[in-house]
Design a protein around this motif. Structure first.
Motif, PDB file in Angstrom:
ATOM      1  N   ILE A 654      16.493   4.415   6.906  1.00 41.04           N
ATOM      2  CA  ILE A 654      15.111   4.860   6.643  1.00 41.04           C
ATOM      3  C   ILE A 654      14.188   3.646   6.567  1.00 41.04           C
ATOM      4  O   ILE A 654      13.063   3.670   7.090  1.00 41.04           O
ATOM      5  CB  ILE A 654      15.057   5.696   5.344  1.00 41.04           C
ATOM      6  N   MET A 655      14.679   2.554   5.943  1.00 45.74           N
ATOM      7  CA  MET A 655      13.871   1.325   5.875  1.00 45.74           C
ATOM      8  C   MET A 655      13.626   0.749   7.265  1.00 45.74           C
ATOM      9  O   MET A 655      12.509   0.336   7.596  1.00 45.74           O
ATOM     10  CB  MET A 655      14.579   0.294   4.995  1.00 45.74           C
ATOM     11  N   PHE A 656      14.682   0.728   8.111  1.00 44.09           N
ATOM     12  CA  PHE A 656      14.512   0.221   9.471  1.00 44.09           C
ATOM     13  C   PHE A 656      13.504   1.087  10.239  1.00 44.09           C
ATOM     14  O   PHE A 656      12.611   0.573  10.921  1.00 44.09           O
ATOM     15  CB  PHE A 656      15.849   0.245  10.226  1.00 44.09           C
ATOM     16  N   ALA A 657      13.699   2.422  10.139  1.00 42.93           N
ATOM     17  CA  ALA A 657      12.883   3.347  10.923  1.00 42.93           C
ATOM     18  C   ALA A 657      11.407   3.246  10.553  1.00 42.93           C
ATOM     19  O   ALA A 657      10.537   3.255  11.428  1.00 42.93           O
ATOM     20  CB  ALA A 657      13.381   4.781  10.724  1.00 42.93           C
ATOM     21  N   LEU A 658      11.139   3.160   9.247  1.00 47.76           N
ATOM     22  CA  LEU A 658       9.738   3.092   8.808  1.00 47.76           C
ATOM     23  C   LEU A 658       9.207   1.654   8.823  1.00 47.76           C
ATOM     24  O   LEU A 658       8.050   1.416   9.173  1.00 47.76           O
ATOM     25  CB  LEU A 658       9.609   3.668   7.398  1.00 47.76           C
ATOM     26  N   GLY A 659      10.083   0.704   8.453  1.00 41.87           N
ATOM     27  CA  GLY A 659       9.648  -0.687   8.351  1.00 41.87           C
ATOM     28  C   GLY A 659       9.125  -1.255   9.660  1.00 41.87           C
ATOM     29  O   GLY A 659       8.052  -1.872   9.701  1.00 41.87           O
ATOM     30  N   LEU A 660       9.887  -1.052  10.746  1.00 43.93           N
ATOM     31  CA  LEU A 660       9.459  -1.577  12.043  1.00 43.93           C
ATOM     32  C   LEU A 660       8.155  -0.938  12.502  1.00 43.93           C
ATOM     33  O   LEU A 660       7.293  -1.601  13.094  1.00 43.93           O
ATOM     34  CB  LEU A 660      10.546  -1.347  13.096  1.00 43.93           C
ATOM     35  N   LYS A 661       7.991   0.346  12.210  1.00 40.20           N
ATOM     36  CA  LYS A 661       6.764   1.032  12.622  1.00 40.20           C
ATOM     37  C   LYS A 661       5.567   0.553  11.798  1.00 40.20           C
ATOM     38  O   LYS A 661       4.461   0.365  12.328  1.00 40.20           O
ATOM     39  CB  LYS A 661       6.949   2.545  12.489  1.00 40.20           C
ATOM     40  N   ILE A 662       5.804   0.331  10.491  1.00 42.05           N
ATOM     41  CA  ILE A 662       4.715  -0.175   9.648  1.00 42.05           C
ATOM     42  C   ILE A 662       4.285  -1.566  10.109  1.00 42.05           C
ATOM     43  O   ILE A 662       3.088  -1.873  10.201  1.00 42.05           O
ATOM     44  CB  ILE A 662       5.151  -0.195   8.164  1.00 42.05           C
ATOM     45  N   LEU A 663       5.280  -2.416  10.433  1.00 40.27           N
ATOM     46  CA  LEU A 663       4.954  -3.754  10.944  1.00 40.27           C
ATOM     47  C   LEU A 663       4.131  -3.670  12.225  1.00 40.27           C
ATOM     48  O   LEU A 663       3.159  -4.407  12.415  1.00 40.27           O
ATOM     49  CB  LEU A 663       6.244  -4.544  11.205  1.00 40.27           C
ATOM     50  N   ALA A 664       4.547  -2.742  13.109  1.00 38.37           N
ATOM     51  CA  ALA A 664       3.812  -2.570  14.366  1.00 38.37           C
ATOM     52  C   ALA A 664       2.388  -2.091  14.096  1.00 38.37           C
ATOM     53  O   ALA A 664       1.422  -2.579  14.709  1.00 38.37           O
ATOM     54  CB  ALA A 664       4.550  -1.585  15.272  1.00 38.37           C
ATOM     55  N   LEU A 665       2.240  -1.139  13.154  1.00 41.22           N
ATOM     56  CA  LEU A 665       0.910  -0.599  12.855  1.00 41.22           C
ATOM     57  C   LEU A 665      -0.003  -1.657  12.226  1.00 41.22           C
ATOM     58  O   LEU A 665      -1.219  -1.644  12.440  1.00 41.22           O
ATOM     59  CB  LEU A 665       1.027   0.612  11.922  1.00 41.22           C
ATOM     60  N   LEU A 666       0.603  -2.590  11.469  1.00 39.83           N
ATOM     61  CA  LEU A 666      -0.206  -3.655  10.865  1.00 39.83           C
ATOM     62  C   LEU A 666      -0.840  -4.559  11.926  1.00 39.83           C
ATOM     63  O   LEU A 666      -1.852  -5.226  11.665  1.00 39.83           O
ATOM     64  CB  LEU A 666       0.655  -4.492   9.909  1.00 39.83           C
ATOM     65  N   LEU A 667      -0.227  -4.573  13.116  1.00 41.83           N
ATOM     66  CA  LEU A 667      -0.777  -5.399  14.206  1.00 41.83           C
ATOM     67  C   LEU A 667      -2.108  -4.848  14.723  1.00 41.83           C
ATOM     68  O   LEU A 667      -2.803  -5.515  15.496  1.00 41.83           O
ATOM     69  CB  LEU A 667       0.227  -5.486  15.363  1.00 41.83           C
ATOM     70  N   ILE A 668      -2.463  -3.617  14.293  1.00 37.64           N
ATOM     71  CA  ILE A 668      -3.764  -3.052  14.676  1.00 37.64           C
ATOM     72  C   ILE A 668      -4.892  -3.892  14.083  1.00 37.64           C
ATOM     73  O   ILE A 668      -5.940  -4.094  14.712  1.00 37.64           O
ATOM     74  CB  ILE A 668      -3.892  -1.596  14.164  1.00 37.64           C
ATOM     75  N   ILE A 669      -4.673  -4.408  12.857  1.00 40.81           N
ATOM     76  CA  ILE A 669      -5.746  -5.107  12.125  1.00 40.81           C
ATOM     77  C   ILE A 669      -6.285  -6.285  12.946  1.00 40.81           C
ATOM     78  O   ILE A 669      -7.498  -6.389  13.156  1.00 40.81           O
ATOM     79  CB  ILE A 669      -5.244  -5.559  10.736  1.00 40.81           C
ATOM     80  N   PRO A 670      -5.392  -7.176  13.446  1.00 38.50           N
ATOM     81  CA  PRO A 670      -5.931  -8.248  14.304  1.00 38.50           C
ATOM     82  C   PRO A 670      -6.125  -7.804  15.754  1.00 38.50           C
ATOM     83  O   PRO A 670      -6.567  -8.606  16.590  1.00 38.50           O
ATOM     84  CB  PRO A 670      -4.863  -9.345  14.203  1.00 38.50           C
ATOM     85  N   GLY A 671      -5.759  -6.551  16.054  1.00 35.85           N
ATOM     86  CA  GLY A 671      -5.918  -6.054  17.424  1.00 35.85           C
ATOM     87  C   GLY A 671      -4.831  -6.504  18.365  1.00 35.85           C
ATOM     88  O   GLY A 671      -5.046  -6.598  19.571  1.00 35.85           O
ATOM     89  N   TRP A 672      -3.650  -6.785  17.838  1.00 37.19           N
ATOM     90  CA  TRP A 672      -2.559  -7.314  18.655  1.00 37.19           C
ATOM     91  C   TRP A 672      -1.579  -6.243  19.140  1.00 37.19           C
ATOM     92  O   TRP A 672      -0.660  -6.550  19.893  1.00 37.19           O
ATOM     93  CB  TRP A 672      -1.761  -8.361  17.868  1.00 37.19           C
ATOM     94  N   LEU A 673      -1.714  -5.007  18.645  1.00 38.70           N
ATOM     95  CA  LEU A 673      -0.751  -3.963  19.010  1.00 38.70           C
ATOM     96  C   LEU A 673      -0.897  -3.595  20.482  1.00 38.70           C
ATOM     97  O   LEU A 673      -2.001  -3.289  20.959  1.00 38.70           O
ATOM     98  CB  LEU A 673      -0.950  -2.715  18.148  1.00 38.70           C
ATOM     99  N   THR A 674       0.216  -3.655  21.207  1.00 40.88           N
ATOM    100  CA  THR A 674       0.221  -3.259  22.622  1.00 40.88           C
ATOM    101  C   THR A 674       1.221  -2.129  22.824  1.00 40.88           C
ATOM    102  O   THR A 674       2.069  -1.859  21.966  1.00 40.88           O
ATOM    103  CB  THR A 674       0.623  -4.442  23.523  1.00 40.88           C
ATOM    104  N   LEU A 675       1.118  -1.475  23.963  1.00 35.83           N
ATOM    105  CA  LEU A 675       2.070  -0.410  24.278  1.00 35.83           C
ATOM    106  C   LEU A 675       3.490  -0.960  24.338  1.00 35.83           C
ATOM    107  O   LEU A 675       4.443  -0.290  23.942  1.00 35.83           O
ATOM    108  CB  LEU A 675       1.707   0.257  25.608  1.00 35.83           C
ATOM    109  N   TRP A 676       3.642  -2.169  24.813  1.00 36.94           N
ATOM    110  CA  TRP A 676       4.975  -2.780  24.895  1.00 36.94           C
ATOM    111  C   TRP A 676       5.566  -2.942  23.495  1.00 36.94           C
ATOM    112  O   TRP A 676       6.708  -2.578  23.233  1.00 36.94           O
ATOM    113  CB  TRP A 676       4.872  -4.167  25.554  1.00 36.94           C
ATOM    114  N   ILE A 677       4.758  -3.536  22.610  1.00 32.90           N
ATOM    115  CA  ILE A 677       5.232  -3.730  21.236  1.00 32.90           C
ATOM    116  C   ILE A 677       5.547  -2.379  20.596  1.00 32.90           C
ATOM    117  O   ILE A 677       6.549  -2.223  19.887  1.00 32.90           O
ATOM    118  CB  ILE A 677       4.184  -4.495  20.401  1.00 32.90           C
ATOM    119  N   ALA A 678       4.707  -1.391  20.868  1.00 33.92           N
ATOM    120  CA  ALA A 678       4.895  -0.059  20.282  1.00 33.92           C
ATOM    121  C   ALA A 678       6.219   0.557  20.716  1.00 33.92           C
ATOM    122  O   ALA A 678       6.986   1.068  19.887  1.00 33.92           O
ATOM    123  CB  ALA A 678       3.730   0.849  20.677  1.00 33.92           C
ATOM    124  N   ILE A 679       6.495   0.520  22.012  1.00 31.75           N
ATOM    125  CA  ILE A 679       7.735   1.149  22.496  1.00 31.75           C
ATOM    126  C   ILE A 679       8.952   0.345  22.056  1.00 31.75           C
ATOM    127  O   ILE A 679      10.006   0.913  21.736  1.00 31.75           O
ATOM    128  CB  ILE A 679       7.720   1.328  24.034  1.00 31.75           C
TER     129      ILE A 679
END
Length: 701
Positions: A654-679
Motif C-alpha cells: 500500500i505504501m509503494f502503491a500510494l507513495g510513488l503516485k504521491i511523489l509523482a503528483l508532487l512534481l505538478i508543483i514545479p511543473g515537472w510531471l510528464t506522461l512518461w513519469i506518470a506511466i
C-alpha cells in the motif's frame, strides 16, 4: 421444489481486479442468471441459473476473458506471446521505434513522424480505446477510461510521441499485472495437478483404466510402486510406505498397511496396494483442500476491504484533481498547453492498478504457499488475525500430547483384584469413545484380560460413564464425580494427588456402595513440543495456556514440563468456551489449538481456531479457521511467521502503491510531471507490489 442450477467455471486471462468486477456485472445482467459469484484470486466463476459458455465468454470479451468448465484440464491461461493485446503492443513498439528514427531524421513535427506515432497509438491502444469510449458514455471511469482520455488529450495538444510511448508502457504494465496474478495462482494449479486424472480399477475380475470421475465408492484401486494414489480409500491388501507431502506437507513417508486410510494425490513408494474407494472424486481430501483454498482466496481480508473502499473514492478524486490542474492554473498564469498536459499526466498517475492489486496478490500467494506446506488457512481475515496473535491456548490431549494414553498404574481396593478391576472397567468402557477408555481396553487386550460387555451404558459429559456389569452398577470417572457419590478416604486422595503430580490422569472405579480402585493413565508429550513452544516464544508469543478437562495437578505437570505460562483445568466443554472468552477480554486476539471435535465451541469462539490433523478429519476442515493437515504442531510457528510477513508486505504494498503516485503528483508543483513519469510511476508501483508479494513464496517451515 426444483433444484437450482449451479455451475462452476475456470477463467482464462483474468488479471485485472477492476475488469473482474465489470465481468461479474456483465454476467449478472444476463436475463437467465439469478446469482453470480466471481473469485478473483482463484480465477473461478460460480453461476446460479442458466447461461451458456458462449454467453459468459461474450460477457468477458471486453478484456479477452475466456470461460471453461471447472472440470476442464485445459491450460487456464494463454501463453504470453499468443495474447492478442501483447502482439499488438509488440507491433506498436516497432512503429514507436520507427517514429523516433524518423523524428531524428525529419523532426518531431514532420507528417510522417506524426503518422508513425499515430499508427502506434491506434494499434497499441485499440483495445484500450474500444472499452474506454464505451465506459466514457456510461460515466464508468476505470483505468482504461482514464488512459483513453489521457492519450487522446496528449494527441490534441500535439504530444504524439509521448502518447504512443504511454500506450506501449501501459500494455507492458498490463502484461506484468497478468504475470503476477498467474504466478500467485500457481499454488492452486499445482494442487489441482496433484491427483492423477485416471485410475486402474478392478471390476468384475478385470483391470480397467477409468477417469477418476467414473470411479465409484467400493471400487478396488490397483496402485503399483511409484504410482500416485488416485482416490481416497482404505487399504485392503498390501503394505507400503506412502509419501503424503502433497496433503500434509510432511516429506517423510508413512508406513501404510491393511485397514489404513490413504489420500488421493499421495505417492505409493514401495509395495503394490489394493484400495477400496471410500469417496467420490469431488469429495476427496485434496478436492476439499482445493475448494477451501479457493474460497479462502475469495474472502477479503480487512486490509483488502479498506483498500476497496479507498479505491472507490480514490479514482473520482484523481479525476477532480486532474480537472483542477488542467483548468485553474492556466486561468491564473496562462499556458493552457502546459497545464492541460499536466492534468492528463495526473489522470495516468491516477490509475488504481497497483493499489487494487496490493492486497489480493499477497494474500493469494501466502494462502497458496501455506497449502503447499500442509497448512490450510481458510481466508484472508484469519491470515491477518494470526499476525496479531500474542496468546495461544492449547488443548492438552491429542494436541500437546500424542493422544494415545497408556495405563501406568492399577490400584485395587478391598477384595477386588487388579484383573477384576480391569474387567469391570473394560465392561463399562466397551461402548465409550473416550481416549482414556481406549487406554483401559488396550491394557486389557494386551494382557488377555477378558471382560463382559456392560449393559445400560450411560455417558456423563465431562465426568465419566456407568453401566451394569456382572449384575452390579459400575461407575468409572473423575475424582470429583465419584466424590459426589461417596467419600474417598484421605490416604487414597493423597495417592491420587501423588499420581496426578506426575502428570498422570486418574480415573476412579466404584460400585453403588463402595470404592473399588483407581487407574492412572499417562499420555506422552509430543517429542517436538518443547521446540515448538520455544520457537513461539522467540517470535513473540509471550503467553501460552492449557485448556483441559483433566485435573489441575495433571495439567500443571505437563505445563511445567513444557514451560507453559498458564493452566486452566477441570473444564467441561462450556467451561473451555468461557475460559476462551475470559482470555480474549484479558489479551484481545487469542488463538486456540485443538482437535476440531471435542474443542469445537472454544475453537469457534477463538479469534483464530487452529485444528490438528485436518487431513483425516472432515470436522477439522469444516470448523477450524486454520487446519494443520499433518498431526504436527511444528507447522504452527511457520504459520504465524507467514501471517506476520504477509501483514508487513501488504502494508509495504500500500505504501509503494500510494507513495510513488504521491511523489509523482508532487512534481505538478514545479511543473515537472510528464506522461512518461506518470506511466512509469504507475508501472513501477505495480511491479514493486508484484515482486514484493512474490517474496512470500520463499517462506518455508
Amino acid at each position: 421444489m426444483k433444484k437450482k442450477n449451479i455451475q462452476e467455471y475456470r477463467l482464462q486471462n483474468l488479471s485485472c481486479a477492476n475488469c473482474a468486477m465489470k465481468f461479474e456485472k456483465n454476467v449478472q445482467s444476463i436475463p437467465t442468471v439469478e446469482e453470480v459469484q466471481l473469485n478473483f484470486g482463484a480465477a473461478k466463476l460460480t453461476v446460479k441459473g442458466d447461461a451458456s459458455i458462449e454467453q459468459l465468454c461474450a460477457a468477458g470479451a471486453f478484456d479477452g476473458i475466456k470461460v471453461v468448465p471447472a472440470s476442464s484440464k485445459e491450460e487456464t491461461n494463454t501463453l504470453f506471446y499468443k495474447k492478442k493485446e501483447n502482439i499488438l503492443a509488440g507491433i506498436s513498439l516497432l512503429f514507436v521505434i520507427a517514429g523516433y528514427l524518423m523524428g531524428a531524421l525529419q523532426g518531431e513535427n514532420h507528417i510522417i513522424t506524426i503518422g508513425l506515432f499515430l499508427i502506434a497509438i491506434i494499434i497499441g491502444g485499440y483495445t484500450i480505446f474500444k472499452d474506454g469510449f464505451r465506459n466514457l458514455l456510461h460515466f464508468d471511469f476505470d483505468m482504461k477510461t482514464l488512459m483513453t482520455i489521457a492519450v487522446i488529450g496528449a494527441a490534441i495538444v500535439g504530444e504524439w510521441k509521448e502518447g504512443a510511448v504511454v500506450v506501449f508502457l501501459f500494455a507492458v504494465s498490463e502484461a506484468l499485472e497478468a504475470y503476477s496474478m498467474n504466478k500467485a495462482r500457481q499454488s492452486i494449479r499445482q494442487l489441482m495437478d496433484i491427483a492423477p486424472a485416471t485410475a486402474l480399477v478392478r471390476r468384475k475380475g478385470q483391470v480397467v483404466e477409468l477417469a477418476t470421475e467414473d470411479v465409484q465408492i467400493g471400487d478396488i484401486l490397483i496402485v503399483k510402486p511409484g504410482q500416485k494414489i488416485a482416490m481416497d480409500g482404505e487399504i485392503i491388501n498390501g503394505m507400503s510406505t506412502v509419501n503424503q507431502a502433497p496433503i500434509t506437507g510432511e516429506s517423510i513417508p508413512v508406513k501404510k498397511e491393511v485397514g489404513d486410510e490413504v489420500f488421493a494425490g499421495t505417492l505409493n513408494e514401495e509395495g503394490a496396494l489394493e484400495i477400496t474407494v471410500t469417496k467420490h472424486v469431488k469429495d476427496t481430501t485434496i478436492a476439499k483442500i482445493i475448494n477451501l483454498v479457493e474460497e479462502a482466496q475469495a474472502e477479503k481480508a480487512p486490509s483488502q476491504k479498506f483498500v476497496d473502499r479507498f479505491a472507490k473514492y480514490y479514482t473520482p478524486a484523481i479525476i477532480i484533481v486532474a480537472i483542477i490542474v488542467g483548468i485553474v492554473p492556466p486561468l491564473i498564469v496562462g499556458d493552457w498547453h502546459h497545464w492541460i498536459y499536466q492534468g492528463l499526466a495526473v489522470l495516468v498517475v491516477g490509475c488504481p492498478c497497483a493499489l487494487v492489486i496490493s492486497t489480493p496478490v499477497a494474500i493469494v500467494t501466502a494462502i497458496g504457499n501455506a497449502a503447499r506446506q500442509g497448512v490450510l488457512i481458510k481466508g484472508g481475515i484469519h491470515l491477518e488475525q494470526l499476525g496479531h496473535i500474542k496468546v495461544i491456548a492449547f488443548d492438552k490431549t491429542g494436541t500437546l500430547t500424542k493422544g494415545v494414553p497408556e495405563v501406568t498404574n492399577v490400584l485395587a481396593f478391598q477384595d477386588t483384584s487388579e484383573e477384576l478391576l480391569i474387567q469391570l472397567v473394560a465392561g463399562v468402557e466397551h461402548s465409550s469413545q473416550h481416549p482414556l477408555a481406549k487406554a483401559v481396553l488396550n491394557y486389557a487386550n494386551n494382557r488377555s484380560i477378558s471382560s463382559v460387555k456392560g449393559t445400560d451404558f450411560q455417558s456423563v459429559t465431562g465426568k465419566g460413564a456407568y453401566a451394569t456389569v456382572d449384575n452390579q452398577q459400575i461407575f468409572v470417572g473423575s475424582v470429583q464425580w465419584i466424590q459426589e457419590m461417596m467419600e474417598i478416604p484421605t490416604i487414597i486422595l493423597k495417592e491420587i494427588e501423588s499420581l496426578q503430580c506426575e502428570g498422570k490422569s486418574v480415573i476412579v472405579v466404584a460400585s453403588k456402595n463402595s470404592l473399588l480402585g483407581i487407574i492412572a493413565i499417562a499420555d506422552q508429550v509430543r517429542s517436538n513440543c518443547n521446540n515448538v513452544l520455544q520457537n513461539l516464544k522467540s517470535i513473540g508469543i509471550s503467553n501460552t495456556v492449557i485448556l483441559t478437562g483433566d485435573a489441575q495437578t495433571t495439567a500443571k505437570a505437563i505445563a511445567q514440563q513444557l514451560h507453559i505460562t498458564d493452566v486452566k483445568a477441570d473444564l467441561l466443554p462450556e467451561d473451555k468456551l468461557n475460559a476462551m472468552k475470559e482470555l480474549q477480554k484479558q489479551y484481545g486476539v487469542v488463538a486456540m489449538v485443538g482437535d476440531g471435535v471435542n474443542d469445537a465451541p472454544a475453537l469457534a469462539a477463538a479469534s483464530v481456531g487452529i485444528a490438528m490433523g485436518g487431513a483425516g478429519t472432515d470436522t477439522a476442515l469444516e470448523t477450524a479457521d486454520v487446519a494443520l493437515m499433518a498431526d504436527d504442531l511444528g507447522k504452527l510457528p511457520y504459520t504465524i511467521r507467514l501471517s506476520r510477513k504477509t501483514l508487513r508486505i501488504i502494508k509495504e504494498n500500500i505504501m509503494f502503491a500510494l507513495g510513488l503516485k504521491i511523489l509523482a503528483l508532487l512534481l505538478i508543483i514545479p511543473g515537472w510531471l510528464t506522461l512518461w513519469i506518470a506511466i512509469f510511476a504507475d508501472m513501477g508501483a505495480t511491479l514493486l507490489v508484484v515482486l514484493n508479494s512474490l517474496r512470500l513464496i520463499r517462506i518455508q517451515k
